[in-house]
Design an enzyme around this catalytic site. Structure first.
Site, PDB file in Angstrom:
ATOM      1  N   ASP A 117      45.916 -73.827  92.962  1.00  0.00           N
ATOM      2  CA  ASP A 117      45.115 -74.593  93.830  1.00  0.00           C
ATOM      3  C   ASP A 117      43.803 -74.323  93.872  1.00  0.00           C
ATOM      4  OD1 ASP A 117      43.774 -75.755  95.789  1.00  0.00           O
ATOM      5  OD2 ASP A 117      45.027 -75.237  97.339  1.00  0.00           O
ATOM      6  N   TYR A 132      33.590 -88.459 100.021  1.00  0.00           N
ATOM      7  CA  TYR A 132      33.625 -88.312  98.547  1.00  0.00           C
ATOM      8  C   TYR A 132      32.079 -88.562  97.909  1.00  0.00           C
ATOM      9  CZ  TYR A 132      35.297 -89.387  93.965  1.00  0.00           C
ATOM     10  OH  TYR A 132      35.652 -89.427  92.328  1.00  0.00           O
TER      11      TYR A 132
END
Length: 249
Positions: free
Chosen positions: A59, A152
């Site tokens: 991750d 984002y």
């Protein structure tokens, strides 16, 4: 382009642009290390590339896992000549008043903290060797605003800042930092998008179509290659001309 004798690390490498870029540069002679969370897809991608590819499940939004993966990549294939930080989280789609702290923090963890941790760890070795290319996947959302996607957009603007900052720091030593700004590309990020909406997206692109992962990979490979030796501190759009229009949504 020739990557013979070079080692390139690609994050977010199990699908989409990351996988396509890994395939491109292996075909040009590189050894690659693929990093992503999903071990099954990652192993499949590496197997398809043959002996030149190694894979590490991690991750990248976890600093310890990311650093360990980068160190393991060096132990396996040697010093990192190219680092393509492609892994990203898209966040949620909500207007700013409805965007949660948790969603914003998650996008920042994967899209901003992770590239920061990676370049901080890898850049000293690159500058010491006097060579190296770092490429971070940004977005058209890092070049302009987008409705309903503040997390984002903020993260991808930050990506461009990271790329340009390290480019300035590393330039005297011969290392480079750049960002890739894909437009609408046919990757798993679009897999859940209704076909009518995808058609509307394509209609906004001057080329009247959504791009292919391989088209972004071709540009990524160039920017990671020695052919781009005088290209640094830039964000390169691969968007069919979309950024040249007045708006992208």
């Amino acid at each position: 382009m020739d990557f013979t004798g070079q080692h390139v690390v690609v994050t977010g490498a199990s699908t989409g642009i990351g996988r396509a870029t890994a395939a491109k540069i292996v075909g040009l002679g590189a050894k690659v290390t693929l990093i992503a969370r999903r071990a099954g897809l990652l192993e499949e991608a590496a197997r398809a590339l043959g002996e030149a590819a190694a894979w590490i499940a991690a991750d990248v939004g976890d600093q310890g896992q990311l650093v360990a993966a980068l160190d393991a990549a060096v132990a396996r294939h040697g010093p990192i000549d190219g680092l393509f930080l492609n892994a990203a989280a898209e966040g949620i789609y909500a207007l700013t008043p409805d965007y949660t702290d948790e969603a914003f923090a998650e996008v920042m963890r994967v899209n901003v903290h992770s590239p920061f941790w990676a370049v901080r760890h890898v850049l000293p070795a690159m500058t010491a060797r006097g060579r190296g290319a770092i490429l971070i996947t940004g977005s058209l959302g890092g070049e302009t605003g987008m409705v309903g996607n503040i997390g984002y957009c903020a993260s991808k603007h930050a990506v461009v800042g990271i790329a340009r900052a390290i480019a300035m720091e590393a330039a005297p030593a011969g290392a480079r930092g750049r960002a890739l700004a894909p437009g609408f590309i046919d990757t798993p990020m679009l897999s859940g998008t209704p076909e009518d909406f995808k058609a509307a997206m394509a209609a906004r692109v001057p080329q009247q179509r959504i791009g292919r992962p391989e088209e972004a990979a071709n540009v990524a490979a160039f920017l990671l290659s020695d052919d781009a030796s005088h290209v640094t501190a830039q964000s390169w759009a691969v968007d069919g001309g979309l950024l040249g229009t007045l708006k992208i949504v």
